[in-house]
Design an enzyme around this catalytic site. Structure first.
Site, PDB file in Angstrom:
ATOM      1  NE  ARG A 128      -2.274   1.822   3.219  1.00  0.00           N
ATOM      2  CZ  ARG A 128      -2.307   1.585   4.541  1.00  0.00           C
ATOM      3  NH1 ARG A 128      -3.068   0.620   5.016  1.00  0.00           N
ATOM      4  NH2 ARG A 128      -1.577   2.298   5.359  1.00  0.00           N
ATOM      5  CD  GLU A 148       4.075   4.048   5.890  1.00  0.00           C
ATOM      6  OE1 GLU A 148       5.146   3.473   6.163  1.00  0.00           O
ATOM      7  OE2 GLU A 148       3.023   3.816   6.494  1.00  0.00           O
ATOM      8  CG  ASN A 150       2.708   0.955   4.656  1.00  0.00           C
ATOM      9  OD1 ASN A 150       3.378   1.025   5.683  1.00  0.00           O
ATOM     10  ND2 ASN A 150       1.883   1.926   4.270  1.00  0.00           N
ATOM     11  CB  SER A 155      -4.688  -2.928   7.907  1.00  0.00           C
ATOM     12  OG  SER A 155      -4.187  -1.669   8.274  1.00  0.00           O
ATOM     13  CE  LYS A 323       7.899   4.900   8.114  1.00  0.00           C
ATOM     14  NZ  LYS A 323       7.345   3.567   8.327  1.00  0.00           N
ATOM     15  CE  LYS A 383       7.467   9.684   7.941  1.00  0.00           C
ATOM     16  NZ  LYS A 383       6.795   9.169   6.736  1.00  0.00           N
ATOM     17  CD  GLU A 387       6.222   0.105   8.224  1.00  0.00           C
ATOM     18  OE1 GLU A 387       5.085   0.544   7.981  1.00  0.00           O
ATOM     19  OE2 GLU A 387       7.251   0.558   7.698  1.00  0.00           O
ATOM     20  N   GLY A 388       3.284   0.858  11.633  1.00  0.00           N
ATOM     21  CA  GLY A 388       2.071   0.686  12.427  1.00  0.00           C
ATOM     22  C   GLY A 388       1.605   1.922  13.166  1.00  0.00           C
ATOM     23  NE  ARG A 469      -4.786   5.147   6.553  1.00  0.00           N
ATOM     24  CZ  ARG A 469      -3.545   5.001   6.990  1.00  0.00           C
ATOM     25  NH1 ARG A 469      -3.307   4.546   8.194  1.00  0.00           N
ATOM     26  NH2 ARG A 469      -2.524   5.322   6.211  1.00  0.00           N
TER      27      ARG A 469
HETATM   28  P1  ADP Z   1       3.871   4.247   9.832  1.00  0.00           P
HETATM   29  O1  ADP Z   1       4.663   3.254   9.049  1.00  0.00           O
HETATM   30  O2  ADP Z   1       4.065   4.114  11.294  1.00  0.00           O
HETATM   31  O3  ADP Z   1       2.425   4.279   9.417  1.00  0.00           O
HETATM   32  P2  ADP Z   1       4.101   6.816   8.447  1.00  0.00           P
HETATM   33  O4  ADP Z   1       5.295   7.194   7.687  1.00  0.00           O
HETATM   34  O5  ADP Z   1       2.902   6.429   7.670  1.00  0.00           O
HETATM   35  O6  ADP Z   1       4.530   5.666   9.485  1.00  0.00           O
HETATM   36  O7  ADP Z   1       3.718   7.982   9.434  1.00  0.00           O
HETATM   37  C1  ADP Z   1       2.570   7.923  10.253  1.00  0.00           C
HETATM   38  C2  ADP Z   1       1.659   9.107  10.014  1.00  0.00           C
HETATM   39  O8  ADP Z   1       2.386  10.326  10.194  1.00  0.00           O
HETATM   40  C3  ADP Z   1       1.081   9.213   8.606  1.00  0.00           C
HETATM   41  O9  ADP Z   1      -0.083   8.436   8.482  1.00  0.00           O
HETATM   42  C4  ADP Z   1       0.799  10.705   8.499  1.00  0.00           C
HETATM   43  O10 ADP Z   1      -0.431  11.034   9.146  1.00  0.00           O
HETATM   44  C5  ADP Z   1       1.940  11.320   9.299  1.00  0.00           C
HETATM   45  N1  ADP Z   1       3.065  11.673   8.391  1.00  0.00           N
HETATM   46  C6  ADP Z   1       4.106  10.888   8.062  1.00  0.00           C
HETATM   47  N2  ADP Z   1       4.952  11.503   7.213  1.00  0.00           N
HETATM   48  C7  ADP Z   1       4.431  12.717   6.987  1.00  0.00           C
HETATM   49  C8  ADP Z   1       4.841  13.852   6.202  1.00  0.00           C
HETATM   50  N3  ADP Z   1       5.957  13.835   5.480  1.00  0.00           N
HETATM   51  N4  ADP Z   1       4.041  14.948   6.209  1.00  0.00           N
HETATM   52  C9  ADP Z   1       2.911  14.981   6.935  1.00  0.00           C
HETATM   53  N5  ADP Z   1       2.478  13.961   7.712  1.00  0.00           N
HETATM   54  C10 ADP Z   1       3.218  12.837   7.741  1.00  0.00           C
HETATM   55 MG    MG Z   2       3.932   2.011   7.461  1.00  0.00          MG
HETATM   56 MG    MG Z   3       1.675   4.809   7.589  1.00  0.00          MG
END
Ligand code: ADP
Ligand code: MG
Ligand code: MG
Length: 493
Positions: A128, A148, A150, A155, A323, A383, A387-388, A469
């Site tokens: 995803r 990101e 995945n 999910s 990441k 970051k 994950e998650g 979402r």
């Molecule tokens: P995870 O793998 O834990 O889901 P993400 O990279 O998706 O990690 O980060 C979690 C959440 O943080 C994202 O769903 C988003 O809401 C916010 N986020 C992550 N990166 C960014 C970004 N570059 N700009 C704005 N919000 C972000």
């Molecule tokens: Mg993720």
């Molecule tokens: Mg995410």
């Protein structure tokens, strides 16, 4: 481009809609278990009352780049394995507790395999790719930027289809106003069936490869999974459309409940002697999936990896979603190297989805990033390799956090530019409460790819629907299960 405002509802209408929405959700399985649940009693999943406006061209761009991204990650795993392993080896030294453990499990599985090669060459990716619209580009058409990619346990593919059906039902029922949205404006994600189709396709290749008529798919799940209905809908699609049964086991249960045949490493369910064609991980993506019983759970991962069943994902495919890899893949030369036959047009589409991501190492780029992190933290998110949800460090918290750890550890993090998505005043419904707040949305595009992880070569590469979402714009993160967010659907304009 302009879009219609959200439908207007009186307070009385609102409570009527809330009842329609709740009962449709319960009747059709748009549900989750609440905390501390009993098996017999589910609750409606948090959703929006209305679909959220999303620019059609941006949506289409995200859909259009998916197969290139699928190929990028699988080519990395299959055709650039040595380089991937080099990066993961480095990363493992900084993140011993998790990346290191995944890599150790991979090495152990290889070491213990005949001729030091895993017996199953085929690998299934169910991915995803998550995006947000970036407002800073409001001058032209709003662009999508990648949050990101995945590669494990993605999910909400099933609840996404359901929320699309829910909004279409409310629209047809007239609660938004007579024909407020056209069919074309309210697409329904086909993810339930397409995710199941990809598992079925892997099952069918396994059957041919092993000359067997009967096999089942093994879902690896978390104990007491509250989001199990999102997984069950895929299982129901597997059995209804493909007559394939699935069995659910936790990592803790693997050692006692499966059996691996010595001669060919085939995997069987002990109690029933059913042969497993595909192991589909909906658990195992974070430390908490292992921490309660590390020996048993990490060993389970090794047992499964060594087996002849096709893994979704394999350990290397899971690791390719870290990441750090995402940061490295923002470089044009590297993308071109991994996708040598990509057209210029597809390449520029793919690259246009990236914002700047920096390493925090001793390179020139890393030194610049360290400076930026302290001088302009408000522009960034930091970051770790996790994950998650719930793991990132945002804006003003970055300098303090970095100071609190040894500088040698900084390399285990990436520094990413923040995306500034537009806000919308949709309504969120959670249990029986309606919230009327600014929300921001994240679009996920599902993709599936069956490939040969040892020799390279792609058997099938597909799009598999989408997910929207949304979360309160006041919260940094938007986990639906964690309680910050909700499932939504696009209104394309
Ligand atoms: P995870 O793998 O834990 O889901 P993400 O990279 O998706 O990690 O980060 C979690 C959440 O943080 C994202 O769903 C988003 O809401 C916010 N986020 C992550 N990166 C960014 C970004 N570059 N700009 C704005 N919000 C972000
Ligand atoms: Mg993720
Ligand atoms: Mg995410």
């Amino acid at each position: 481009m302009s879009y219609k405002p959200f439908p207007e509802l009186t307070k009385a209408d609102e409570s009527k809609v809330s009842e329609l929405l709740s009962q449709w959700s319960l009747a059709n399985g748009l549900v989750m278990y609440p905390p501390n649940f009993k098996t017999y009693s589910a609750a409606i999943a948090p959703t929006t009352l209305f679909p959220t406006p999303f620019p059609r061209s941006a949506f289409q761009n995200a859909v259009d780049v998916q197969q290139s991204f699928n190929e990028l990650y699988t080519n990395l795993v299959a055709n650039h394995k040595e380089w991937l392993i080099e990066v993961i080896t480095q990363l493992s030294q900084h993140d011993v507790g998790f990346t290191g453990k995944l890599f150790e499990a991979y090495n152990k599985a290889v070491e213990e395999s005949p001729n030091k090669e895993l017996v199953q060459p085929l690998s299934l990716g169910v991915f995803r790719n998550d995006f947000m619209i970036d407002n800073q580009e409001a001058s032209s058409t709003p662009g999508i930027k990648q949050i990101e990619f995945n590669t494990v346990s993605v999910s909400f593919g099933a609840l996404s289809t359901k929320v699309g059906q829910l909004h279409n039902y409310l629209n047809k029922f007239g609660v938004y106003g007579k024909n407020y949205y056209s069919n074309d404006e309210l697409p329904i994600s086909t993810s339930i069936d397409e995710l199941a189709d990809s598992l079925a396709e892997a099952d069918s290749h396994y059957k041919k490869q092993q000359s067997v008529d009967d096999s089942i798919i093994l879902f690896i799940v978390q104990p007491n999974e509250r989001n199990c209905f999102d997984q069950r809908h895929i299982e129901y699609s597997l059995i209804n459309n493909h007559s394939i049964k699935s069995v659910r086991l936790t990592l803790e249960e693997i050692e006692s409940q499966v059996e691996v045949r010595n001669s060919d490493q085939k995997l069987f369910i002990k109690a029933t002697s059913e042969e497993v064609s595909v192991v589909y991980f909906r658990s195992g993506y974070g430390p908490s999936d292992y921490d309660l019983n590390p020996e048993l759970t990490w060993n389970a991962r090794v047992i499964l990896e060594k087996s002849a069943a096709i893994k979704c994902p394999s350990l290397l495919t899971q690791l390719s979603g870290s990441k750090k890899i995402q940061q490295i893949l923002t470089k044009k030369e590297i993308v071109k190297k991994i996708l040598p036959s990509i057209t210029e047009e597809d390449l520029s589409k793919l690259l246009s989805t990236f914002v700047a991501i920096y390493p925090l190492d001793d390179t020139e780029e890393g030194k610049l990033a360290k400076k930026l992190a302290f001088e302009h933290p408000e522009r960034f998110v930091l970051k770790p390799q996790r994950e998650g949800g719930g793991n990132n460090i945002y804006k003003a918290n970055i300098p303090g956090f970095l100071k609190s750890i040894d500088e040698k550890e900084w390399d285990a993090y990436i520094l990413m530019e923040l995306i500034n998505p537009p806000t919308h005043k949709n309504k969120l419904i959670r249990n029986d409460e309606i919230y009327n707040e600014d929300i921001v949305s994240e679009l996920g595009i599902f993709g599936t790819i069956l490939f040969d992880e040892q020799k390279g070569g792609i058997i099938s590469n597909k799009n598999a629907g989408f997910l929207l979402r949304s979360k309160f714009s006041s919260s940094d993160e938007g986990g639906v299960a964690a309680g910050f967010g909700c499932v939504d659907n696009v209104y394309l304009y």
